[in-house]
Design an enzyme around this catalytic site. Structure first.
Site, PDB file in Angstrom:
ATOM      1  N   LYS A  58      24.694   7.656   0.646  1.00 29.33           N
ATOM      2  CA  LYS A  58      26.024   7.354   0.126  1.00 29.33           C
ATOM      3  C   LYS A  58      26.971   6.956   1.242  1.00 29.33           C
ATOM      4  O   LYS A  58      27.738   6.006   1.094  1.00 29.33           O
ATOM      5  CB  LYS A  58      26.534   8.562  -0.660  1.00 29.33           C
ATOM      6  CG  LYS A  58      27.805   9.183  -0.184  1.00 29.33           C
ATOM      7  CD  LYS A  58      28.024  10.508  -0.837  1.00 29.33           C
ATOM      8  CE  LYS A  58      28.046  11.632   0.181  1.00 29.33           C
ATOM      9  NZ  LYS A  58      29.269  11.681   0.967  1.00 29.33           N
ATOM     10  N   THR A  59      26.920   7.678   2.340  1.00 28.22           N
ATOM     11  CA  THR A  59      27.818   7.331   3.440  1.00 28.22           C
ATOM     12  C   THR A  59      27.462   5.965   3.988  1.00 28.22           C
ATOM     13  O   THR A  59      28.339   5.169   4.322  1.00 28.22           O
ATOM     14  CB  THR A  59      27.706   8.369   4.565  1.00 28.22           C
ATOM     15  OG1 THR A  59      27.771   9.664   3.975  1.00 28.22           O
ATOM     16  CG2 THR A  59      28.839   8.224   5.539  1.00 28.22           C
ATOM     17  N   ASP A 245      35.714   8.714  -0.198  1.00 29.95           N
ATOM     18  CA  ASP A 245      34.475   9.461  -0.008  1.00 29.95           C
ATOM     19  C   ASP A 245      34.607  10.817  -0.717  1.00 29.95           C
ATOM     20  O   ASP A 245      35.707  11.342  -0.838  1.00 29.95           O
ATOM     21  CB  ASP A 245      34.275   9.668   1.505  1.00 29.95           C
ATOM     22  CG  ASP A 245      32.873  10.131   1.839  1.00 29.95           C
ATOM     23  OD1 ASP A 245      32.002  10.010   0.966  1.00 29.95           O
ATOM     24  OD2 ASP A 245      32.675  10.610   2.967  1.00 29.95           O
ATOM     25  N   GLU A 246      33.506  11.383  -1.136  1.00 28.61           N
ATOM     26  CA  GLU A 246      33.500  12.723  -1.740  1.00 28.61           C
ATOM     27  C   GLU A 246      34.545  12.860  -2.855  1.00 28.61           C
ATOM     28  O   GLU A 246      35.310  13.822  -2.906  1.00 28.61           O
ATOM     29  CB  GLU A 246      33.773  13.799  -0.682  1.00 28.61           C
ATOM     30  CG  GLU A 246      32.875  13.736   0.533  1.00 28.61           C
ATOM     31  CD  GLU A 246      31.522  14.393   0.321  1.00 28.61           C
ATOM     32  OE1 GLU A 246      31.155  14.645  -0.851  1.00 28.61           O
ATOM     33  OE2 GLU A 246      30.838  14.629   1.322  1.00 28.61           O
ATOM     34  N   GLN A 276      27.785  18.056  -6.439  1.00 29.97           N
ATOM     35  CA  GLN A 276      28.160  18.638  -5.159  1.00 29.97           C
ATOM     36  C   GLN A 276      29.631  19.023  -5.119  1.00 29.97           C
ATOM     37  O   GLN A 276      30.226  19.156  -4.058  1.00 29.97           O
ATOM     38  CB  GLN A 276      27.844  17.675  -4.015  1.00 29.97           C
ATOM     39  CG  GLN A 276      26.357  17.496  -3.802  1.00 29.97           C
ATOM     40  CD  GLN A 276      26.067  16.688  -2.552  1.00 29.97           C
ATOM     41  OE1 GLN A 276      26.357  17.101  -1.452  1.00 29.97           O
ATOM     42  NE2 GLN A 276      25.484  15.512  -2.742  1.00 29.97           N
ATOM     43  N   ARG A 622      20.111  20.173   1.706  1.00 28.99           N
ATOM     44  CA  ARG A 622      20.337  19.904   3.130  1.00 28.99           C
ATOM     45  C   ARG A 622      19.020  19.756   3.869  1.00 28.99           C
ATOM     46  O   ARG A 622      18.976  19.282   4.992  1.00 28.99           O
ATOM     47  CB  ARG A 622      21.123  21.046   3.806  1.00 28.99           C
ATOM     48  CG  ARG A 622      22.548  21.295   3.330  1.00 28.99           C
ATOM     49  CD  ARG A 622      23.364  20.062   3.252  1.00 28.99           C
ATOM     50  NE  ARG A 622      23.288  19.508   1.901  1.00 28.99           N
ATOM     51  CZ  ARG A 622      23.701  18.282   1.592  1.00 28.99           C
ATOM     52  NH1 ARG A 622      24.175  17.485   2.515  1.00 28.99           N
ATOM     53  NH2 ARG A 622      23.615  17.839   0.353  1.00 28.99           N
TER      54      ARG A 622
END
Length: 769
Positions: A58-59, A245-246, A276, A622
DNA sequence: TAGGGAATATTTTTT
DNA sequence: ATATTCCCTA
């Protein structure tokens, strides 16, 4: 950074933008993307929502999109707004964009919501009743101020603590509710409905101090946008492209802020993952993500589902857990990776055994050549860290605590910054209050109270009040002299500030005030460290143009220094781990009450349970290669032993992806029968004869001596079996370091520590070195 | 006013 | 159990 605000500058036509690069062949970075990622990059026009699961790049998609927009010349850097939640994320984004474009990019509006809010607010401070050099208060200042407000309203601060009010005000601000609307809002159950009026009084105080808190950075923007259509229009025109973002972490205030800014061009791209969303407790609204399509008509929704990080077993575990949540947008992560190891789930007796287990696993992996940097221990709450730190210290295993207390929150740093603020911002009463008698200069609470009284009565700042006060007979001669000396110093610093470069000025103030001397004379073991930190602070100032810029940085950005670059095990909270990845992830403390966290459940009901589950999902995802998950049958809380039962989340993990490796004896020989059966009875402590004795272990056992634990020899540690320490023995203490024993009196030792001086210590707090 | 000692809360997560 | 805060006394 230093561009001045000029409305006309926003109106430059895009024709001025060079289009040279657009005609080049396809940029190389596009070829590295998968179909969905590429779509997210190339759909530059119109609203786009990218639903990106963990580890799906995604980043990468977001940064590539930003680079792409710049490369095609669709906008100039100053016309793109990119917001993140953490400073780390924005740093990373900037770095990656520059890598992609192979050149430095300046003047982008890239940063956290709060930093961008501050930037806008500084340009229009007067529209919010402030001046451009306003102070940004942190939570600590905020609470001290609220305390004053509460006391001024003659409310018992003990019954109605300032931190509760801070939480209430924070919640209002998260939702974009100002003091006016707060009245009609029924959440005002503070001091019998006085919450809203205290909120208003607090805002007044902030204004008179020329200060804002974190929430204000956005709230003031919203108010300015609402009251000054021209200002809003200018920003709407300016930001041709907005990237977020996020997005699942956005609260209502942030959502409103974005929606206003995006209204002209509708070129907004939000990237997020509803699975998330772990910041509901501080106002994040998953609802924002769900209503995106309604708010922005014709929004395109792109799903990123190919995971490049984890093995199928890890993804299966994560999926198994998260499917227990209702109301998801729903994504199915898949991967081309090989199957890999199953998750190890281990039951242990207690927290100490858990730490021992983790330590052993780490050492085993290390001996196989795995790097410590690639291992992380993710805990639910910071208090869980201590046990691991202790264990790692005894093992001599290098570790770093990520997150911990931030640099800026340390006392010496806050004091130093308060000195700078007191000089730079004459009305900053909070800073003055903090340093007026640090180090001691004979200005005690009586004097400070007198200053306060006068300041309030005549509507003066504390310094102004002090100046008046020394002219009167009100104070005793001694106090008067002390105060007058302080004021003279302060004046002198103000002069020096204009004469000296800011770094030298900082050194000068810290020395001249006696602040550094105070720590130099301090005998406590952490005094040298504090001096180090102060040096570091001053050194950090060098990177800034002037003091003001530095102060801005310190309140918004300053994080703890990188705890070394060596090969170290990472220790952090689950929240802190978002956005990171490691080969090996340890997930300790999966017990009811710890995780899911009881307090969280008490406060938030089933929503909270789902958030806890998402937190678990974040933790699991993670990991690249392996997961070691553990739970303890009992744990020491405060000073009491508490039995616990395994987390319900363990039951939700798919059996096929798990391998149980519990401690021998823990299930009384039935350990292959498993966690799916009723686990309550299995962990009922009353079934375990050794419990009572264990309870003693850290209490009186050492002194009464001679306790033999039948069949449990392995848990009796060296300290107890050794009995007492001898005079002259080398010992190690968690806090004071190494030393040798001077005298022994029962369980009381007198120890001369190498660094920390001589202390009287109970023997159970030291261990043989 | 300063310093010691008692009382009190702390343990969810943070821009 | 520990850390902070508050209160009282010298």
């Amino acid at each position: 950074m230093s561009e001045s605000f000029d409305l006309s500058a926003f109106d430059e036509s895009p024709g001025a933008v060079p289009h040279v690069e657009a005609s080049r062949p396809e940029p190389p970075y596009l070829a590295e993307l998968n179909g969905a990622q590429r779509e997210a990059v190339e759909a530059t026009e119109g609203p786009v929502l990218v639903l990106a699961g963990a580890g799906t790049g995604k980043t990468r998609a977001l940064t590539t999109r930003l680079a792409h927009i710049l490369r095609l010349g669709l906008a100039r850097p100053g016309e793109v707004l990119a917001v993140t939640f953490t400073n780390k994320a924005s740093r990373e984004m900037k770095g990656r964009v520059e890598d992609l474009l192979q050149r430095p990019v300046e003047s982008l509006w890239l940063g956290t919501f709060h930093a961008m809010g501050a930037r806008i607010l500084r340009r229009h401070a007067e529209l919010a009743g402030l001046t451009a050099n306003f102070t940004i208060l942190d939570t600590d200042d905020q609470i001290r101020l609220l305390k004053q407000v509460i006391e001024a309203a003659r409310i018992d601060e003990k019954k109605w603590p300032a931190r509760n009010l801070a939480a209430l005000v924070g919640r209002w601000k998260d939702r974009g509710v100002g003091p006016r609307q707060a009245g009609s809002d029924n959440a005002g159950d503070f001091a019998f409905g006085k919450g809203a009026s205290l909120y208003a009084a607090y805002q007044e105080r902030l204004k008179s101090l020329n200060a804002v808190d974190f929430g204000d950075l956005l709230l003031h923007c919203l108010a300015i946008f609402g009251n000054h259509a021209d200002v809003l229009a200018a920003y709407q025109r300016r930001f041709r492209y907005i990237l977020v973002d996020e997005y699942q972490d956005a609260n209502v205030a942030q959502y409103l802020w974005l929606r206003l800014l995006a209204r002209a061009h509708h070129n907004i791209c939000c990237v997020g993952d509803d699975d998330q969303s772990i910041y509901g407790w501080r106002g994040a609204e998953v609802g924002n993500i769900l209503r995106f399509e309604k708010d922005f008509e014709g929004a395109r929704v792109i799903r990123l589902e190919q995971n490049y990080r984890s093995t199928p077993h890890i993804l299966a575990a994560a999926a198994g857990l998260i499917t227990n949540n209702a109301g998801r947008l729903g994504k199915t992560l898949w991967t081309e990776a090989l199957e890999g190891e199953r998750l190890q789930v281990r039951g242990v007796w207690d927290g100490e055994a858990e730490a021992r287990f983790v330590g052993e696993e780490i050492e085993a992996l290390r001996s196989q050549g795995h790097s410590l940097n690639e291992m992380v221990i993710l805990v639910r709450a910071v208090f869980q860290m201590r046990e691991f730190e202790e264990r790692f210290l005894t093992l001599g295993l290098p570790y770093r605590v990520v997150g911990g207390l931030r640099f800026y929150e340390r006392r010496e740093i806050r004091d130093a910054v308060a000195y700078f603020r007191a000089v730079a911002q004459p009305a900053d009463d909070l800073a003055i209050e903090r340093i007026v008698n640090v180090p001691r200069r004979g200005i005690g609470s009586t004097t400070v109270q007198a200053m306060h009284r006068l300041a309030r009565a005549r509507d003066l700042s504390l310094v102004q009040a002090a100046e008046e006060l020394v002219m009167t007979e009100e104070l005793r001669a001694q106090a008067r002299r002390a105060l007058s000396n302080f004021l003279t110093r302060l004046d002198r610093w103000r002069v020096e500030k204009t004469r000296l470069p800011h770094v030298e000025f900082a050194e000068f103030v810290l020395d001249d005030s006696g602040y550094t001397a105070m720590w130099r004379n301090d005998k406590s073991p952490d005094a040298p460290g504090k001096l180090e930190n102060l040096k570091e602070l001053v050194a950090a100032m060098d990177e800034f143009e002037n003091l003001e810029e530095f102060l801005e940085h310190v309140s918004l950005v300053m994080e703890n220094e990188d705890s070394g670059t060596g090969d170290k095990v990472n220790l952090m909270t689950l929240h802190g781990a978002k956005g990171l990845e490691f080969d090996t992830v340890f997930l300790p403390g999966w017990e009811e009450g710890v995780f899911p966290n009881q307090r969280s459940l008490d406060e938030g009901g089933s929503n909270a349970l789902e958030e806890e589950r998402r937190l678990g999902h974040v933790g699991l995802t993670r990991a690249r290669r392996r997961i070691r998950l553990s739970f303890a049958a009992s744990r020491r809380v405060y000073n009491q032993w508490q039995s616990s039962i395994p987390s319900r989340f363990i039951d939700e993990l798919p059996k096929d992806s798990i391998e149980y490796t519990s401690e021998p004896g823990l299930y009384e020989g039935r350990r292959t029968r498993t966690l799916q059966e009723d686990h309550v009875s299995r962990f009922d402590v009353s079934e375990r004869p050794s419990t009572g004795r264990r309870r003693n272990r850290h209490g009186r056992a050492a002194t009464s001596g001679g306790l033999v634990l039948e069949g449990r020899a392995e848990v009796v540690d060296a300290r107890e079996s050794a009995g007492v320490f001898r005079v002259g023995a080398r010992v190690f203490h968690q806090k004071f370091g190494y030393g040798h024993v001077l005298s022994v009196d029962g369980n009381r030792l007198q120890v001369a520590f190498d660094k920390a001086g001589t202390k009287r210590i109970i023997d159970s707090f030291v261990e043989a070195a």
